[in-house]
Design a protein around this motif. Structure first.
Motif, short mmCIF file in Angstrom:
data_model
loop_
_atom_site.label_atom_id
_atom_site.label_comp_id
_atom_site.label_asym_id
_atom_site.label_seq_id
_atom_site.Cartn_x
_atom_site.Cartn_y
_atom_site.Cartn_z
N LYS A 46 59.02 44.72 57.63
CA LYS A 46 58.59 45.95 57.56
C LYS A 46 57.67 44.96 56.31
CE LYS A 46 60.12 50.18 57.01
NZ LYS A 46 60.44 51.38 57.82
N GLU A 48 54.86 45.58 53.28
CA GLU A 48 54.51 46.81 51.68
C GLU A 48 53.59 46.22 51.75
OE1 GLU A 48 57.12 48.11 51.28
OE2 GLU A 48 58.68 47.19 52.48
N LYS A 50 50.11 49.26 49.83
CA LYS A 50 48.99 50.08 48.64
C LYS A 50 47.95 50.25 49.94
CE LYS A 50 51.14 49.20 45.04
NZ LYS A 50 51.33 48.53 43.93
N LYS A 58 47.33 61.53 51.63
CA LYS A 58 48.18 61.06 51.54
C LYS A 58 49.57 61.24 51.65
CE LYS A 58 49.29 57.10 48.54
NZ LYS A 58 48.80 55.70 47.20
N SER A 61 50.17 61.87 55.38
CA SER A 61 49.85 61.28 56.58
C SER A 61 50.88 60.08 56.94
CB SER A 61 48.11 60.03 55.72
OG SER A 61 47.60 60.44 55.48
N ASP A 62 51.81 59.76 57.66
CA ASP A 62 52.29 58.92 58.56
C ASP A 62 52.45 57.56 57.69
OD1 ASP A 62 51.10 58.68 60.26
OD2 ASP A 62 52.53 58.63 61.79
N ARG A 63 53.50 56.92 57.52
CA ARG A 63 52.95 55.41 57.69
C ARG A 63 52.73 54.97 59.02
NH1 ARG A 63 56.38 50.61 54.83
NH2 ARG A 63 56.08 48.94 56.97
N LYS A 66 48.74 55.54 57.76
CA LYS A 66 48.61 54.23 56.25
C LYS A 66 49.02 52.30 56.79
CE LYS A 66 50.67 57.51 53.35
NZ LYS A 66 52.03 57.62 52.71
N LEU A 67 49.35 52.10 57.55
CA LEU A 67 48.74 51.28 57.87
C LEU A 67 47.72 50.76 58.80
CD1 LEU A 67 52.39 50.02 59.43
CD2 LEU A 67 51.39 48.64 58.05
N THR A 104 57.18 58.47 64.17
CA THR A 104 56.82 59.98 63.80
C THR A 104 57.17 60.63 64.93
OG1 THR A 104 54.78 58.93 62.07
CG2 THR A 104 55.11 61.53 63.35
N CYS A 133 45.49 58.63 63.21
CA CYS A 133 45.79 57.49 62.03
C CYS A 133 43.88 57.43 61.79
CB CYS A 133 45.85 56.07 62.50
SG CYS A 133 45.98 55.89 63.89
#
Length: 146
Positions: A46, A48, A50, A58, A61-63, A66-67, A104, A133
């Motif tokens: 997982k 972490e 920023k 922001k 947006s889903d994870r 953001k990745l 998602t 994305c």
């Protein structure tokens, strides 16, 4: 040569691949991925991280998006001097993923099945598209490709 929606034929310009990026269970850079290839690595990592995005992007947006932006930022930092030589409208993005935004998609499918489909999140729905994305990242940087 490419044909547009309007039947025009245009000569394609040269395309240059400036760099590649990777984010997977093997690592968060191409170097780490190559180094860990063939090793027994946990697939449950997982990360972490920023990302810096305008507040509206922001929030929507889903994870997964953001990745992608995190990975794209790594490339942009590494190639900053080279990229600054090109106008944003000449910069495009190529993206590939085996599963895309599977988290998602599953969450949205659960909402549709367990609740009233009419009240499902429009923001979540737009992120079920595999290349959402890329759109979010390109909107953030103003990249429109050629």
């Amino acid at each position: 040569m490419i044909t547009t929606d309007y039947g025009e034929v245009k000569k394609m310009q040269n395309v240059y691949i400036l760099d590649t990026g990777c984010l997977c269970s093997l690592g968060d850079s191409m170097e780490k991925c190559w180094k860990n290839l063939g090793k027994d690595i946990s697939t449950e990592i997982k990360y972490e991280f920023k990302v810096s995005l305008p507040p509206k992007l922001k929030r929507s947006s889903d994870r997964f998006s953001k990745l992608f932006i995190f990975t794209m930022n790594q490339i942009l930092e590494k190639k900053k001097e080279l990229i600054e030589k090109y106008p944003p409208e000449k910069i495009g993005t190529i993206f590939a993923s085996e599963y895309g935004p599977i988290g998602t998609n599953l969450q949205f499918a659960r909402e549709v099945m367990e609740k009233d489909p009419d009240i499902c999140s429009p923001a979540r729905f737009s992120n079920t598209v595999a290349n959402a994305c890329v759109g979010i990242a390109c909107m953030s940087y103003g990249y429109t490709g050629v």
